[in-house]
Design an enzyme around this catalytic site. Sequence first.
Site, PDB file in Angstrom:
ATOM      1  N   CYS A   3       0.838  -1.205   0.000  1.00  0.00           N
ATOM      2  CA  CYS A   3       0.000   0.000   0.000  1.00  0.00           C
ATOM      3  C   CYS A   3       0.868   1.249   0.000  1.00  0.00           C
ATOM      4  O   CYS A   3       1.364   1.671   1.051  1.00  0.00           O
ATOM      5  CB  CYS A   3      -0.930  -0.013   1.211  1.00  0.00           C
ATOM      6  SG  CYS A   3      -1.984   1.443   1.286  1.00  0.00           S
TER       7      CYS A   3
ATOM      8  N   CYS B 286      -0.436   4.095   2.100  1.00  0.00           N
ATOM      9  CA  CYS B 286      -0.243   3.939   3.549  1.00  0.00           C
ATOM     10  C   CYS B 286       1.215   4.200   3.935  1.00  0.00           C
ATOM     11  O   CYS B 286       1.488   4.857   4.934  1.00  0.00           O
ATOM     12  CB  CYS B 286      -0.583   2.519   4.009  1.00  0.00           C
ATOM     13  SG  CYS B 286      -2.035   1.805   3.280  1.00  0.00           S
ATOM     14  N   ASP B 287       2.145   3.649   3.181  1.00  0.00           N
ATOM     15  CA  ASP B 287       3.540   3.599   3.633  1.00  0.00           C
ATOM     16  C   ASP B 287       4.514   4.456   2.825  1.00  0.00           C
ATOM     17  O   ASP B 287       5.677   4.575   3.197  1.00  0.00           O
ATOM     18  CB  ASP B 287       4.034   2.136   3.602  1.00  0.00           C
ATOM     19  CG  ASP B 287       3.208   1.265   4.546  1.00  0.00           C
ATOM     20  OD1 ASP B 287       2.791   1.773   5.594  1.00  0.00           O
ATOM     21  OD2 ASP B 287       2.971   0.088   4.227  1.00  0.00           O
TER      22      ASP B 287
END
Length: 312
Positions: A136, A139-140
Amino acid sequence: MTPIHTKCLIIGSGPAGYTAAIYASRAMLSPVVIEGPQPGGQLITTTEVENFPGYIDGVQGPKLMDDLRAQALRFGAEIRSGLVSKVDFTGDVKHVTLSNGDEYTADSVIICTGAAARYLGLPDERKYQGLGVSACATCDGFFYRGRTVAVVGGGDTACEEALYLANLAAKVYLIVRKPYLRASKVMQQRVADNPKIEVLFNTVTMGLFGEEVVEGAHLATHSGTENENFYDIAIDGFFLAIGHQPNTEVFLGAVELDEGGYIKVKAPGTATNVPGVFAAGDVADPVYQQAISAAGMGCRAALDAERYLMER
Ligand code: NDP
């Protein structure tokens, strides 16, 4: 054993499931939530979540899910654990059986079983999970500002993730197993126009290396042919974008699925083709797949279920 009856059975306990439970409880539907094998869903395996509105300094994925769960419990949702092994949605009253033999009947069902990111199946992906391996970018990606990363995949998601990461990272390799991208033309053009992205066609990943965290990847071009060539690249992050697998196996034949296996809903609502059965979150959303969009859809599903029950 007599089945447990509820007005609203929610299958799955990610952001969609818990949000549906919060709304359904507050609507006095006394929902029962069936938590699957990974209560809390995909966010349980995430570290910091920085894009969920309301958490100014970010929040750990498991903490966010604990909070949502506690909020659902506060309004009276009942939470049971188990794996759904069989469903029968043919009648007005829906039947759901768990693998431990427990049986539930419900006037309405909300399916929130999520999707799982696909991985290549390399042992190194597990070894470096959370240590440079992610599925992701949204997300990261933030943790790779100014660094070098690789994205695997040739579809729209891979291109989107590569472009997203190119805004943050110094360099992005896009590792594509075929000699072309499957992504839409416009995405292909954007990738081609971005000087930070280098597309490695005909390339597969053989493994990852690094002392404690990912420091590089072993690659092969034209794998399995006489032109086969092995080499390494230095990277700090390795992002998988080879698609998601919706968790719909148990619903095959019970509700209509699209060609990717996602549950079809009548947008902008959450009704499936079966009256009284609704779906929310990643299991019914091949496009956005974000915690906040799943939560929003969980809210809509509970409101849809409430309206359905009222009209009956
Ligand atoms: P796709 O199925 O479209 O693409 C998956 C990609 O991963 C393909 O390039 C595929 O390669 C590659 N792949 C699969 N398995 C492997 C493997 N084992 N090793 C290496 N590569 C592999 O999935 P997406 O998630 O990209 O997209 C899903 C759907 O969502 C699509 O319909 C897409 O259009 C849509 N979408 C739309 C967006 C938008 O409109 N903004 C954004 C993101 C997604 P190969 O081509 O060789 O099969």
